[in-house]
Design a protein around this motif. Structure first.
Motif, PDB file in Angstrom:
ATOM      1  N   ASP A  42       0.829  -1.209   0.000  1.00 16.65           N
ATOM      2  CA  ASP A  42       0.000   0.000   0.000  1.00 16.65           C
ATOM      3  C   ASP A  42       0.862   1.257   0.000  1.00 16.65           C
ATOM      4  O   ASP A  42       0.566   2.223  -0.708  1.00 16.65           O
ATOM      5  CB  ASP A  42      -0.935   0.023   1.219  1.00 16.65           C
ATOM      6  N   TRP A  43       1.934   1.238   0.793  1.00 19.85           N
ATOM      7  CA  TRP A  43       2.823   2.396   0.870  1.00 19.85           C
ATOM      8  C   TRP A  43       3.480   2.643  -0.488  1.00 19.85           C
ATOM      9  O   TRP A  43       3.547   3.782  -0.956  1.00 19.85           O
ATOM     10  CB  TRP A  43       3.874   2.188   1.957  1.00 19.85           C
ATOM     11  N   ASN A  44       3.960   1.570  -1.110  1.00 23.23           N
ATOM     12  CA  ASN A  44       4.585   1.707  -2.431  1.00 23.23           C
ATOM     13  C   ASN A  44       3.588   2.221  -3.461  1.00 23.23           C
ATOM     14  O   ASN A  44       3.932   3.047  -4.313  1.00 23.23           O
ATOM     15  CB  ASN A  44       5.190   0.376  -2.878  1.00 23.23           C
ATOM     16  N   THR A  45       2.352   1.763  -3.389  1.00 25.23           N
ATOM     17  CA  THR A  45       1.309   2.219  -4.316  1.00 25.23           C
ATOM     18  C   THR A  45       1.031   3.703  -4.115  1.00 25.23           C
ATOM     19  O   THR A  45       0.923   4.455  -5.084  1.00 25.23           O
ATOM     20  CB  THR A  45       0.007   1.412  -4.104  1.00 25.23           C
ATOM     21  N   PHE A  46       0.938   4.136  -2.860  1.00 25.14           N
ATOM     22  CA  PHE A  46       0.691   5.549  -2.592  1.00 25.14           C
ATOM     23  C   PHE A  46       1.856   6.410  -3.071  1.00 25.14           C
ATOM     24  O   PHE A  46       1.647   7.463  -3.683  1.00 25.14           O
ATOM     25  CB  PHE A  46       0.423   5.790  -1.094  1.00 25.14           C
ATOM     26  N   ALA A 106     -15.053  -1.228  -0.834  1.00 27.35           N
ATOM     27  CA  ALA A 106     -15.877  -1.354   0.364  1.00 27.35           C
ATOM     28  C   ALA A 106     -15.313  -0.453   1.457  1.00 27.35           C
ATOM     29  O   ALA A 106     -14.098  -0.259   1.549  1.00 27.35           O
ATOM     30  CB  ALA A 106     -15.901  -2.802   0.840  1.00 27.35           C
ATOM     31  N   TRP A 107     -16.205   0.071   2.287  1.00 18.90           N
ATOM     32  CA  TRP A 107     -15.785   0.957   3.362  1.00 18.90           C
ATOM     33  C   TRP A 107     -14.715   0.310   4.231  1.00 18.90           C
ATOM     34  O   TRP A 107     -13.711   0.937   4.578  1.00 18.90           O
ATOM     35  CB  TRP A 107     -16.982   1.352   4.228  1.00 18.90           C
ATOM     36  N   GLY A 108     -14.892  -0.939   4.603  1.00 14.43           N
ATOM     37  CA  GLY A 108     -13.943  -1.624   5.469  1.00 14.43           C
ATOM     38  C   GLY A 108     -12.560  -1.718   4.849  1.00 14.43           C
ATOM     39  O   GLY A 108     -11.544  -1.623   5.541  1.00 14.43           O
ATOM     40  N   SER A 109     -12.505  -1.894   3.533  1.00 15.04           N
ATOM     41  CA  SER A 109     -11.212  -1.950   2.839  1.00 15.04           C
ATOM     42  C   SER A 109     -10.520  -0.599   2.887  1.00 15.04           C
ATOM     43  O   SER A 109      -9.306  -0.522   3.111  1.00 15.04           O
ATOM     44  CB  SER A 109     -11.410  -2.363   1.381  1.00 15.04           C
ATOM     45  N   LEU A 110     -11.275   0.469   2.686  1.00 21.70           N
ATOM     46  CA  LEU A 110     -10.705   1.816   2.744  1.00 21.70           C
ATOM     47  C   LEU A 110     -10.221   2.139   4.154  1.00 21.70           C
ATOM     48  O   LEU A 110      -9.149   2.723   4.335  1.00 21.70           O
ATOM     49  CB  LEU A 110     -11.725   2.860   2.292  1.00 21.70           C
ATOM     50  N   ASP A 111     -11.000   1.750   5.142  1.00 22.05           N
ATOM     51  CA  ASP A 111     -10.642   2.004   6.526  1.00 22.05           C
ATOM     52  C   ASP A 111      -9.350   1.276   6.890  1.00 22.05           C
ATOM     53  O   ASP A 111      -8.451   1.855   7.510  1.00 22.05           O
ATOM     54  CB  ASP A 111     -11.793   1.570   7.440  1.00 22.05           C
ATOM     55  N   ALA A 112      -9.242   0.016   6.487  1.00 25.82           N
ATOM     56  CA  ALA A 112      -8.031  -0.754   6.764  1.00 25.82           C
ATOM     57  C   ALA A 112      -6.832  -0.172   6.017  1.00 25.82           C
ATOM     58  O   ALA A 112      -5.720  -0.103   6.560  1.00 25.82           O
ATOM     59  CB  ALA A 112      -8.248  -2.215   6.379  1.00 25.82           C
ATOM     60  N   LEU A 113      -7.047   0.260   4.775  1.00 22.58           N
ATOM     61  CA  LEU A 113      -5.986   0.869   3.977  1.00 22.58           C
ATOM     62  C   LEU A 113      -5.434   2.110   4.670  1.00 22.58           C
ATOM     63  O   LEU A 113      -4.218   2.287   4.797  1.00 22.58           O
ATOM     64  CB  LEU A 113      -6.515   1.227   2.583  1.00 22.58           C
ATOM     65  N   ILE A 114      -6.326   2.969   5.143  1.00 16.51           N
ATOM     66  CA  ILE A 114      -5.892   4.194   5.829  1.00 16.51           C
ATOM     67  C   ILE A 114      -5.112   3.844   7.094  1.00 16.51           C
ATOM     68  O   ILE A 114      -4.098   4.472   7.403  1.00 16.51           O
ATOM     69  CB  ILE A 114      -7.094   5.107   6.147  1.00 16.51           C
ATOM     70  N   GLY A 115      -5.544   2.829   7.815  1.00 15.65           N
ATOM     71  CA  GLY A 115      -4.813   2.408   9.012  1.00 15.65           C
ATOM     72  C   GLY A 115      -3.397   1.966   8.679  1.00 15.65           C
ATOM     73  O   GLY A 115      -2.437   2.329   9.373  1.00 15.65           O
ATOM     74  N   LEU A 128       4.079  12.252  13.671  1.00 17.98           N
ATOM     75  CA  LEU A 128       2.702  11.991  14.095  1.00 17.98           C
ATOM     76  C   LEU A 128       1.826  13.220  13.874  1.00 17.98           C
ATOM     77  O   LEU A 128       0.687  13.111  13.424  1.00 17.98           O
ATOM     78  CB  LEU A 128       2.703  11.581  15.575  1.00 17.98           C
ATOM     79  N   GLU A 129       2.379  14.400  14.148  1.00  7.83           N
ATOM     80  CA  GLU A 129       1.609  15.649  14.046  1.00  7.83           C
ATOM     81  C   GLU A 129       1.260  16.008  12.604  1.00  7.83           C
ATOM     82  O   GLU A 129       0.244  16.641  12.344  1.00  7.83           O
ATOM     83  CB  GLU A 129       2.388  16.806  14.679  1.00  7.83           C
ATOM     84  N   SER A 130       2.119  15.637  11.656  1.00  2.70           N
ATOM     85  CA  SER A 130       1.879  16.020  10.258  1.00  2.70           C
ATOM     86  C   SER A 130       1.333  14.878   9.413  1.00  2.70           C
ATOM     87  O   SER A 130       1.296  14.979   8.188  1.00  2.70           O
ATOM     88  CB  SER A 130       3.189  16.535   9.635  1.00  2.70           C
ATOM     89  N   ASN A 131       0.910  13.783  10.038  1.00  3.93           N
ATOM     90  CA  ASN A 131       0.445  12.613   9.299  1.00  3.93           C
ATOM     91  C   ASN A 131      -0.864  12.926   8.565  1.00  3.93           C
ATOM     92  O   ASN A 131      -1.909  13.092   9.188  1.00  3.93           O
ATOM     93  CB  ASN A 131       0.245  11.440  10.263  1.00  3.93           C
ATOM     94  N   PRO A 132      -0.825  12.998   7.211  1.00  2.00           N
ATOM     95  CA  PRO A 132      -2.050  13.338   6.463  1.00  2.00           C
ATOM     96  C   PRO A 132      -3.116  12.244   6.535  1.00  2.00           C
ATOM     97  O   PRO A 132      -4.295  12.509   6.328  1.00  2.00           O
ATOM     98  CB  PRO A 132      -1.545  13.528   5.035  1.00  2.00           C
ATOM     99  N   PHE A 133      -2.713  11.021   6.855  1.00  2.00           N
ATOM    100  CA  PHE A 133      -3.664   9.910   6.949  1.00  2.00           C
ATOM    101  C   PHE A 133      -4.442   9.951   8.261  1.00  2.00           C
ATOM    102  O   PHE A 133      -5.447   9.275   8.401  1.00  2.00           O
ATOM    103  CB  PHE A 133      -2.923   8.575   6.820  1.00  2.00           C
ATOM    104  N   ALA A 134      -3.964  10.752   9.226  1.00  3.17           N
ATOM    105  CA  ALA A 134      -4.618  10.867  10.526  1.00  3.17           C
ATOM    106  C   ALA A 134      -5.487  12.116  10.619  1.00  3.17           C
ATOM    107  O   ALA A 134      -6.071  12.390  11.666  1.00  3.17           O
ATOM    108  CB  ALA A 134      -3.564  10.889  11.635  1.00  3.17           C
TER     109      ALA A 134
END
Length: 178
Positions: A42-46, A106-115, A128-134
């Motif tokens: 996922d990281w490589n894809t992003f 699916a929502w669950g897939s997106l949620d897991a991906l973001i995690g 941690l403060e600048s994490n765009p995924f958070a």
């Protein structure tokens, strides 16, 4: 002839404790857990997505808007049927026939991906403060996707209410246990 000759060509594989020639290390990566493999993929894809932007973006330039664009981009590759508002099957849990509504993530897939991306960002040097995924906008987006998909499938979505203890109802803090 020196006894140190060739030692710089060897390395220690810490997971197995065996000595490995550096070329073999690249050919035999340590086995990752399923989660770690997915996170790396996922990281490589992003990162590839950022490089493919015009102009290419560096990770330090990335913000939550780029994350939202990425989520919308990968949405087209989903495998979950999400009925559109005008579809005759909108709001029906078990449609009797196929329709032309799009397939989405699916929502669950997106949620897991973001995690996974949230964790990978910090593991790759992001703070941690600048994490765009958070960012809170990501959570809002995911909530809207979840609610929208639930409505489209005819699933009643009710927010769970938190139980509040009697002492905290009145705003009283129990300092006895502090």
């Amino acid at each position: 002839m020196s006894s140190n000759k060739g030692k710089e060509l060897l390395a220690m594989d810490e997971s197995s404790g065996s000595v490995v020639v550096p070329d073999q290390q690249e050919q035999q990566p340590r086995s990752l857990s399923r989660y770690e493999s997915q996170k790396k993929r996922d990281w490589n894809t992003f990162c590839q997505y950022l490089r493919n932007q015009n102009p290419p973006l560096m990770l330090s330039q990335c913000n939550y808007n780029h994350v939202l664009e990425f989520l919308r981009y990968i949405d087209q590759f989903g495998k979950t049927k999400v009925h559109l508002y005008g579809c005759i099957y909108f709001g029906k849990p078990d449609p009797p026939a196929p329709c032309t509504c799009p397939m989405r993530q699916a929502w669950g897939s997106l949620d897991a991906l973001i995690g996974r991306l949230r964790a990978a960002y910090e593991e790759n040097g992001g703070s941690l403060e600048s994490n765009p995924f958070a960012n809170s906008n990501i959570r809002i987006f995911l909530r809207e996707v979840k609610e929208g998909q639930a409505r489209a499938r005819g699933i009643q979505y009710k927010k769970k209410k938190r139980k509040i203890s009697d002492g905290n109802k009145a705003g009283i803090i129990n300092t006895h246990h502090l």
